[in-house]
Design an enzyme around this catalytic site. Sequence first.
Site, mmCIF file in Angstrom:
data_model
loop_
_atom_site.group_PDB
_atom_site.id
_atom_site.type_symbol
_atom_site.label_atom_id
_atom_site.label_comp_id
_atom_site.label_asym_id
_atom_site.label_seq_id
_atom_site.Cartn_x
_atom_site.Cartn_y
_atom_site.Cartn_z
ATOM 1 N N GLU B 50 0.813 -1.227 0.000
ATOM 2 C CA GLU B 50 0.000 0.000 0.000
ATOM 3 C C GLU B 50 0.843 1.271 0.000
ATOM 4 O OE1 GLU B 50 -0.668 -2.623 1.917
ATOM 5 O OE2 GLU B 50 -2.817 -3.091 1.789
ATOM 6 N N PHE B 112 -11.819 -7.081 13.375
ATOM 7 C CA PHE B 112 -10.716 -7.548 12.528
ATOM 8 C C PHE B 112 -10.345 -6.457 11.517
ATOM 9 C CE2 PHE B 112 -9.335 -9.768 8.595
ATOM 10 C CZ PHE B 112 -8.108 -10.213 9.078
ATOM 11 N N GLN B 113 -9.072 -6.167 11.411
ATOM 12 C CA GLN B 113 -8.547 -5.136 10.508
ATOM 13 C C GLN B 113 -9.168 -3.772 10.758
ATOM 14 O OE1 GLN B 113 -8.533 -6.742 6.434
ATOM 15 N NE2 GLN B 113 -6.503 -7.579 6.835
ATOM 16 N N LYS B 162 -17.569 -0.558 5.461
ATOM 17 C CA LYS B 162 -18.002 -1.523 4.437
ATOM 18 C C LYS B 162 -19.517 -1.499 4.206
ATOM 19 C CE LYS B 162 -17.378 -6.133 2.698
ATOM 20 N NZ LYS B 162 -16.805 -7.468 2.887
ATOM 21 N N MET B 478 24.418 9.072 3.044
ATOM 22 C CA MET B 478 24.275 10.323 3.786
ATOM 23 C C MET B 478 24.545 10.104 5.269
ATOM 24 S SD MET B 478 23.941 13.465 3.305
ATOM 25 C CE MET B 478 22.999 14.093 1.909
#
Lengths: 163, 568
Positions: B50, B112-113, B162, B478
Amino acid sequence: MRHIISVLMENEAGALSRVAGLFSARGYNIESLTVAPTEDATLSRMTIVTTGSEEVIEQIVKQLNKLIDVVKVLDLSDGHHIERELMLVKVRAGGKDREEMKRMADIFRGRIIDVTDKTYTIELTGTGSKLDAFLEAIDAAVILETVRTGASGIGRGERVLKI
Amino acid sequence: MELTGAEIVVRCLAEEGVEYVFGYPGGAVLNIYDEIFKQDKFKHVLVRHEQGAVHAADGYARATGRVGVALVTSGPGVTNAVTGIATAYMDSIPLVVITGQVPTAAIGLDAFQEVDTVGITRPCVKHNFLVKDVNELAVTIKKAFHIAATGRPGPVVVDIPKDVTHHTAEFAYPASVTMRSYNPVLKGHSGQIKKALQMILGAHRPLLYTGGGVVLGDAAEPLRELARLLNFPVTSTLMGLGGYPGTDRQFLGMPGMHGTYEANLSMQHCDVLLAIGARFDDRVIGDPAHFAREQRKIIHIDVDPSSISKRVKVDVPIVGDVKAVLEEMLRQIKAGRERPDQEALTAWWTQIELWRAKDCLRYNRQSPIIKPQYVVEKLWEVTGGEAYVTSDVGQHQMWAAQYYRFNEPRRWINSGGLGTMGVGLPYAMGVQLAHPDAQVACITGEGSIQMNIQELSTCKEFNLPLKIILLNNRYLGMVRQWQEFFYKERYAESYMGSLPDFVKLAEAYGHVGMTIERPEDVERSLREAFAMKDRLVFMNFITDQEENVFPMVPGGKGITEMILAEEL
């Protein structure tokens, strides 16, 4: 410098957390913060008491304005204004202290709003320093509980914060 | 006719003219993906992580000026996306990120999630919404695009539970949206513009200090015209590169920590500084107290009032769209007769040329080991200076900024504010999709590229013929440089002892890999790679391990307190 800032914002879920989050993320002080809907239920009005240099206050006002939910911001300290805070104090008030406590409440124009045979609950309105003065004037040992709302403010005279 | 929430989402994106949605499916967004399957108005780009989705949408937005769109699922989909969102936020990039959420009835129950998406993203978005009512969905998406693209742009998250995606509502996409709480100021205050012009025309040692606002505000044209009309020197920040042509005589290079000698001295010693869409970032002005030692008048044009007088006190603030303000300034200058004192300006240019003669970007071109700067210079030559160049974060990013002289805006795509390693490859994907025929190069390091290397797989799926220019010095360069200068060469965890065989890795993903070890092979290999117009070529340049980025202003120092290459 202490500043009292009024914020008119959309009365939406999460609006308060945006302001609180902004202050913590950018390290600004919050002395107190109060919020409630206005006469127009779609708007909330918040009063924030904060301290900071002129530069910091300028940034606070700009950052508040930048929040999408914020409709208007006014630094009340820029002009004449009135501020009030409400405090409820529960004190021990039995025996000989009972009369004395009533008298102190009267002197500070407080109202006794709940009574038991051992306690008074006193309602007091005023500037923060008046509320502080009351707490100092009574014996610290008799204070059972205090709750304060934080300051609310409004401009004097024709000065109006409205959309 | 009533549509489901999922249909509404897809219809809204189509109405907005979205070309690409970068995303990754999951439980909470299954209804939306089902509608995506059924439509052909926009393409969905399936990334491999993602974070890559948001960076790719961000790269697309930077290269086009349009709003980038990403779509992720709830929970880990969101947390993976946060780095991308924060990256876009710090550089003011317009994005709409649609996130799935658990059903409204499950919110707050540790479902969940589930994560508090609005809470997690709040500090790194321009705004965010949780849509609990399908009737609010279309107008909310409209608002999201409006907020993302106007004023100072930024990412907007729309979190959709959802159940809202299968509830139904009448669909009507509003043509426009007004919000009483959001009205960015676009037109500059005319009194302030007048005051600024008096200062500009009275300047003896002027400097135009231009930032990302010039690129984001599409103000390159009026900037060029203004600079040429007045013969003023120009410096552009890391985010502003390309706003003014990098090969132009009036261009002094970048200011700041790795800015040029002439740009930093001009910043310090000018008498009138016109800041245009630049925010006096700590990497640009170094120690503010040191910067304030010299007297100068500062004019600051910015669309965001909170950027003005944030780190440096400004004399004339002008809040407004940089393009509109510059055009108004031009109009007024042309209408009047007054011009800056030419004698003073000539003397100023003479001084600047003396600073420029220091040639602060010179390096050993005869080195038998490949110098990273040389690769960038050759890349510039081979691509005619016209490529879109993305970078990751670190030494290679600074070398890209210093040596690839960008002549056009939106060609230089990098993470300036947040400094996110791992952006380069997904940025390049977004850029290549936006400009399928353009040459797109990703200048990267072996540290950064491994942070989102999985996207090589996405590149294969979409046949993106990127050219990956890996400046491989086997160090987190760096970090190594700071350790060399400030930590007595204690190279704590900055050496990567076990790197993959990048050629085989590229081949494993179905691409072409090359390793280049000798300076004399650099140009030929670049030409060979760019000749493969339909292939991604992963070029592993084995570069000098101990090369440093110069000039360098050590952290907390003043911008004239530079370490130059020859001083070591």
